[in-house]
Design a protein around this motif. Structure first.
Motif, PDB file in Angstrom:
ATOM      1  N   GLY A 151      66.590  58.527  35.753  1.00  0.00           N
ATOM      2  CA  GLY A 151      65.499  59.199  35.052  1.00  0.00           C
ATOM      3  C   GLY A 151      65.194  58.673  33.672  1.00  0.00           C
ATOM      4  N   HIS A 152      65.774  57.545  33.284  1.00  0.00           N
ATOM      5  CA  HIS A 152      65.545  57.013  31.932  1.00  0.00           C
ATOM      6  C   HIS A 152      64.134  56.430  31.810  1.00  0.00           C
ATOM      7  CE1 HIS A 152      68.569  57.299  28.865  1.00  0.00           C
ATOM      8  NE2 HIS A 152      69.539  57.090  29.732  1.00  0.00           N
ATOM      9  N   ILE A 153      63.162  57.310  31.877  1.00  0.00           N
ATOM     10  CA  ILE A 153      61.767  56.870  31.897  1.00  0.00           C
ATOM     11  C   ILE A 153      61.346  56.220  30.587  1.00  0.00           C
ATOM     12  CG2 ILE A 153      60.823  59.087  31.113  1.00  0.00           C
ATOM     13  CD1 ILE A 153      58.585  58.648  33.230  1.00  0.00           C
ATOM     14  N   GLY A 154      61.992  56.586  29.499  1.00  0.00           N
ATOM     15  CA  GLY A 154      61.656  55.994  28.206  1.00  0.00           C
ATOM     16  C   GLY A 154      61.946  54.514  28.133  1.00  0.00           C
ATOM     17  N   HIS A 155      62.714  54.021  29.091  1.00  0.00           N
ATOM     18  CA  HIS A 155      63.081  52.604  29.056  1.00  0.00           C
ATOM     19  C   HIS A 155      62.536  51.845  30.260  1.00  0.00           C
ATOM     20  CE1 HIS A 155      65.210  53.254  25.392  1.00  0.00           C
ATOM     21  NE2 HIS A 155      65.660  54.369  25.928  1.00  0.00           N
ATOM     22  N   ILE A 156      61.446  52.362  30.824  1.00  0.00           N
ATOM     23  CA  ILE A 156      60.620  51.576  31.735  1.00  0.00           C
ATOM     24  C   ILE A 156      59.755  50.651  30.878  1.00  0.00           C
ATOM     25  CG2 ILE A 156      58.631  51.699  33.294  1.00  0.00           C
ATOM     26  CD1 ILE A 156      59.787  54.246  34.444  1.00  0.00           C
ATOM     27  N   THR A 157      59.692  49.401  31.244  1.00  0.00           N
ATOM     28  CA  THR A 157      58.879  48.443  30.494  1.00  0.00           C
ATOM     29  C   THR A 157      57.408  48.599  30.861  1.00  0.00           C
ATOM     30  OG1 THR A 157      60.666  46.827  30.340  1.00  0.00           O
ATOM     31  CG2 THR A 157      58.428  45.991  30.077  1.00  0.00           C
ATOM     32  N   VAL A 158      56.584  48.850  29.849  1.00  0.00           N
ATOM     33  CA  VAL A 158      55.140  48.962  30.078  1.00  0.00           C
ATOM     34  C   VAL A 158      54.364  47.881  29.338  1.00  0.00           C
ATOM     35  CG1 VAL A 158      55.180  51.441  30.577  1.00  0.00           C
ATOM     36  CG2 VAL A 158      54.951  50.673  28.206  1.00  0.00           C
ATOM     37  N   PRO A 160      55.443  43.990  28.504  1.00  0.00           N
ATOM     38  CA  PRO A 160      56.430  42.916  28.429  1.00  0.00           C
ATOM     39  C   PRO A 160      56.305  42.062  27.170  1.00  0.00           C
ATOM     40  CG  PRO A 160      55.455  43.026  30.615  1.00  0.00           C
ATOM     41  CD  PRO A 160      54.660  43.944  29.746  1.00  0.00           C
ATOM     42  N   ALA A 161      55.140  42.065  26.540  1.00  0.00           N
ATOM     43  CA  ALA A 161      54.955  41.295  25.307  1.00  0.00           C
ATOM     44  C   ALA A 161      55.076  42.165  24.067  1.00  0.00           C
ATOM     45  CB  ALA A 161      53.584  40.613  25.319  1.00  0.00           C
ATOM     46  N   GLY A 162      55.601  43.369  24.240  1.00  0.00           N
ATOM     47  CA  GLY A 162      55.633  44.325  23.145  1.00  0.00           C
ATOM     48  C   GLY A 162      56.838  44.194  22.240  1.00  0.00           C
ATOM     49  N   GLN A 163      57.151  45.284  21.546  1.00  0.00           N
ATOM     50  CA  GLN A 163      58.231  45.294  20.562  1.00  0.00           C
ATOM     51  C   GLN A 163      59.591  45.395  21.243  1.00  0.00           C
ATOM     52  OE1 GLN A 163      57.431  48.543  17.891  1.00  0.00           O
ATOM     53  NE2 GLN A 163      55.879  47.416  16.768  1.00  0.00           N
ATOM     54  N   VAL A 164      60.596  44.906  20.545  1.00  0.00           N
ATOM     55  CA  VAL A 164      61.971  45.056  21.020  1.00  0.00           C
ATOM     56  C   VAL A 164      62.401  46.504  20.803  1.00  0.00           C
ATOM     57  CG1 VAL A 164      64.371  44.341  20.698  1.00  0.00           C
ATOM     58  CG2 VAL A 164      62.521  42.653  20.570  1.00  0.00           C
ATOM     59  N   CYS A 165      62.967  47.092  21.831  1.00  0.00           N
ATOM     60  CA  CYS A 165      63.431  48.477  21.781  1.00  0.00           C
ATOM     61  C   CYS A 165      64.865  48.516  21.257  1.00  0.00           C
ATOM     62  CB  CYS A 165      63.367  49.062  23.191  1.00  0.00           C
ATOM     63  SG  CYS A 165      63.896  50.786  23.323  1.00  0.00           S
ATOM     64  N   PRO A 166      65.292  49.614  20.623  1.00  0.00           N
ATOM     65  CA  PRO A 166      66.699  49.730  20.223  1.00  0.00           C
ATOM     66  C   PRO A 166      67.680  49.563  21.377  1.00  0.00           C
ATOM     67  CG  PRO A 166      65.413  51.409  19.112  1.00  0.00           C
ATOM     68  CD  PRO A 166      64.490  50.748  20.100  1.00  0.00           C
ATOM     69  N   CYS A 167      67.214  49.783  22.617  1.00  0.00           N
ATOM     70  CA  CYS A 167      68.108  49.617  23.768  1.00  0.00           C
ATOM     71  C   CYS A 167      68.382  48.150  24.058  1.00  0.00           C
ATOM     72  CB  CYS A 167      67.522  50.294  25.003  1.00  0.00           C
ATOM     73  SG  CYS A 167      66.207  49.365  25.835  1.00  0.00           S
ATOM     74  N   GLY A 168      67.561  47.242  23.498  1.00  0.00           N
ATOM     75  CA  GLY A 168      67.731  45.817  23.721  1.00  0.00           C
ATOM     76  C   GLY A 168      66.666  45.190  24.599  1.00  0.00           C
ATOM     77  N   ALA A 169      65.915  46.002  25.321  1.00  0.00           N
ATOM     78  CA  ALA A 169      64.828  45.493  26.160  1.00  0.00           C
ATOM     79  C   ALA A 169      63.559  45.361  25.318  1.00  0.00           C
ATOM     80  CB  ALA A 169      64.600  46.408  27.350  1.00  0.00           C
ATOM     81  N   THR A 170      62.495  44.907  25.955  1.00  0.00           N
ATOM     82  CA  THR A 170      61.224  44.685  25.255  1.00  0.00           C
ATOM     83  C   THR A 170      60.117  45.506  25.907  1.00  0.00           C
ATOM     84  OG1 THR A 170      61.858  42.436  24.670  1.00  0.00           O
ATOM     85  CG2 THR A 170      59.512  42.947  24.587  1.00  0.00           C
ATOM     86  N   GLY A 171      59.308  46.158  25.073  1.00  0.00           N
ATOM     87  CA  GLY A 171      58.124  46.850  25.559  1.00  0.00           C
ATOM     88  C   GLY A 171      58.377  48.136  26.304  1.00  0.00           C
ATOM     89  N   CYS A 172      59.497  48.818  26.004  1.00  0.00           N
ATOM     90  CA  CYS A 172      59.786  50.097  26.656  1.00  0.00           C
ATOM     91  C   CYS A 172      58.749  51.154  26.247  1.00  0.00           C
ATOM     92  CB  CYS A 172      61.166  50.608  26.256  1.00  0.00           C
ATOM     93  SG  CYS A 172      62.540  49.591  26.828  1.00  0.00           S
TER      94      CYS A 172
END
Length: 300
Positions: A151-158, A160-172
């Motif tokens: 259910g970690h919907i906040g960390h679905i990538t929407v 891909p060219a966006g900002q780096v998230c504190p989780c380490g992924a990009t464009g969450c």
């Protein structure tokens, strides 16, 4: 009647309550996290502990590890692999302690006490606040997943060219639609609070959006578009029929929800997605506590 301790670990506040099997809240307390989150947790539990508690349920910001009973909330840097189940169990003389994500507990609480069991076979609860979390209730049971992080919907990538998230992924989603992300974007695009002494935060942003301030309105529209993408993705995968939105940013009400419903309607493709309902939480900040209590009371 059997009573349990419910604990809600958020990004800025820790809350707790003593709740019985009928859903009655007998006592409640909450405190800012402060500089020492572990000390705050201990204080919260000690304020609420009483004889006869049969267990405890904890809803925590994630990620978490169910097998180890640990949490590593992104917005609480001091807690990495923090043994929260062991900590709370020790404070309660070894009573059973159940753990789930904060948004999973919010979803379960809405299912149990919010009246959604009557019309929702598959419910997604989302918390839009300092971060963005989500939880799924499928056929009456909260779905935690093998590690507890479903259910970690906040960390679905929407984006891909966006900002780096504190989780380490990009464009969450969280980099666009959380309260701090919305505020940062609005400030960078010319927004200043209309009230001179107002703090430039999500609450002030929502107030100005309601007044029609263009950058504030645009910030909410941008957030709604990102959330709509994530919600429709989840609905397509899990056949969700109801989304319940809670959290501090969701307190903006129709300022967010109207734009979110519009964005969903514009993007809906498959016919079964057209039945998706988006509603505001009916339990407010207590939804997560009810869900944490349900974990302890039923093991669900």
């Amino acid at each position: 009647m059997t009573a349990v301790l419910a604990v809600d670990i958020g990004g800025t506040t820790f809350a707790g309550a003593v709740i019985d099997g009928s859903g009655t809240i007998a006592d409640h307390a909450e405190f800012p996290i402060g500089p020492d989150p572990t000390a705050t947790l201990h204080h919260l539990v000690k304020v609420l502990v009483r004889p006869g508690l049969r267990g405890a349920g904890i809803g925590s910001a994630g990620p978490l590890d169910l097998a180890d009973g640990t949490v590593s909330p992104i917005n609480i840097p001091g807690w990495r692999d923090f043994p929260i189940v062991a900590e709370v169990s020790a404070l309660l003389d070894g009573v059973p302690v159940a753990l789930a994500g904060d948004a999973q507990c919010m979803a379960l609480g809405e299912w149990w006490r919010g009246g959604h069991a009557e019309h929702a076979r598959a419910l997604l609860g989302i918390v839009v606040s300092t971060g963005i979390g989500g939880g799924l209730v499928l056929n009456g049971s909260v779905y935690l997943g093998p590690t507890g992080n479903a259910g970690h919907i906040g960390h679905i990538t929407v984006d891909p060219a966006g900002q780096v998230c504190p989780c380490g992924a990009t464009g969450c989603v969280e980099t666009i639609a959380s309260g701090p992300a919305m505020t940062r974007w609005a400030l960078a695009n010319g927004w200043r609070p209309e009230t001179a002494d107002a703090r430039p935060d999500a609450k002030a942003l929502a107030a100005d959006a309601r007044r029609g301030d263009p950058p504030a309105v645009a910030a909410f529209a941008r957030a709604a578009d990102a959330l709509a993408t994530a919600l429709l993705t989840t609905a397509a995968l899990c056949d969700v029929d109801t989304v319940v939105v809670g959290g501090g940013v969701a307190a903006a009400g129709d300022t967010l929800l109207d734009q979110l419903r519009t964005a969903i309607a514009a993007r809906t493709g498959m016919p079964f997605l057209g039945r998706l309902r988006v509603e505001s939480t009916g339990l407010g900040r207590h939804a997560g506590l009810y869900g944490a209590a349900a974990l302890a009371l039923t093991g669900n």
